[in-house]
Enzyme design. Structure first.
Site, PDB file in Angstrom:
ATOM      1  N   CYS A  70      32.115 -27.038  -1.304  1.00  0.00           N
ATOM      2  CA  CYS A  70      30.889 -26.274  -0.781  1.00  0.00           C
ATOM      3  C   CYS A  70      30.595 -26.900   0.356  1.00  0.00           C
ATOM      4  O   CYS A  70      31.308 -27.834   0.948  1.00  0.00           O
ATOM      5  CB  CYS A  70      29.832 -26.791  -1.857  1.00  0.00           C
ATOM      6  N   ASP A  71      29.983 -25.888   1.166  1.00  0.00           N
ATOM      7  CA  ASP A  71      29.490 -26.526   2.604  1.00  0.00           C
ATOM      8  C   ASP A  71      27.998 -25.583   2.719  1.00  0.00           C
ATOM      9  O   ASP A  71      27.767 -24.448   2.463  1.00  0.00           O
ATOM     10  CB  ASP A  71      30.470 -26.043   3.801  1.00  0.00           C
ATOM     11  N   SER A  72      27.134 -26.220   3.305  1.00  0.00           N
ATOM     12  CA  SER A  72      25.752 -25.774   3.483  1.00  0.00           C
ATOM     13  C   SER A  72      25.339 -26.166   5.026  1.00  0.00           C
ATOM     14  O   SER A  72      25.580 -27.050   5.494  1.00  0.00           O
ATOM     15  CB  SER A  72      24.572 -26.647   2.536  1.00  0.00           C
TER      16      SER A  72
END
Length: 195
Positions: A70-72
């Site tokens: 994941c990456d935000s």
């Protein structure tokens, strides 16, 4: 079969643990800045590419397990914002985003036995009109320094977010509904991963 989290995020770990999963933690070491600079596509594709790069780094080590990357990042005034890293950068970020609406983009890459689900979840964030004193105190707390958008939804930052429109777990760092749908697409059930 296990669920492997290619992240060192305590918030993502908390979401999984609160959801009954004891994940294997294997943070991926990628050059995020180079990937961001190389990305010429829409913001949603950039965060998805970062998530996939993390999962691709870890997946070969866990061929029979589900690997989640994941990456935000925050899309504010048309510009992607990463983690501020310093108190001064956090103060400046909050002064520019208070009272505004932005989109928190969380890219997900879920891998299982050669199959991929790669998707970005977008959630609208309405930032409160926060006082300078609270911005300074929040930045000095250290909490927002390593957070996309310079805030948390589940801790001190909850004081300063007026509303969200979208998936709350995605704002925290990992969309549990998206993960459920990914598992279903692989022929797996979420309950198979409960401790």
């Amino acid at each position: 079969m296990r669920l492997v989290l290619a992240s060192q995020s305590p918030s993502r770990r908390m979401l999984l643990e609160n959801g009954g999963v004891s994940p294997v933690l294997h943070p991926a070491n990628i050059d995020e800045e180079s990937l961001i600079r190389a990305s010429a596509g829409p913001a949603e594709e950039t965060v998805a590419a970062l998530a996939r790069a993390k999962a691709e780094t870890v997946a070969p080590l866990y061929p029979d397990d589900v690997v989640v990357g994941c990456d935000s990042m925050l899309l504010l005034d048309g510009t992607l914002q990463g983690k501020p890293h310093t108190v001064d950068a956090t103060v400046n970020r909050w002064r520019s985003q208070r009272g505004k609406v932005a989109q928190l983009l969380t890219g997900h890459a879920v891998h299982y036995r050669g199959q991929w689900v790669v998707e970005t979840v977008t959630t609208r964030i309405r930032f409160g009109d926060v006082s300078d004193a609270d911005i300074e105190a929040y930045a000095r707390s250290g909490e927002p320094l390593e957070c996309a958008g310079a805030f948390t939804l589940e801790a001190l930052g909850s004081w300063f977010i007026d509303s969200i429109d979208g998936d709350p777990s995605s704002v925290i760092g990992l969309s549990m509904p998206l993960l459920r749908r990914a598992l279903y697409s692989f022929g797996l059930n979420a309950s198979e991963f409960w401790s």
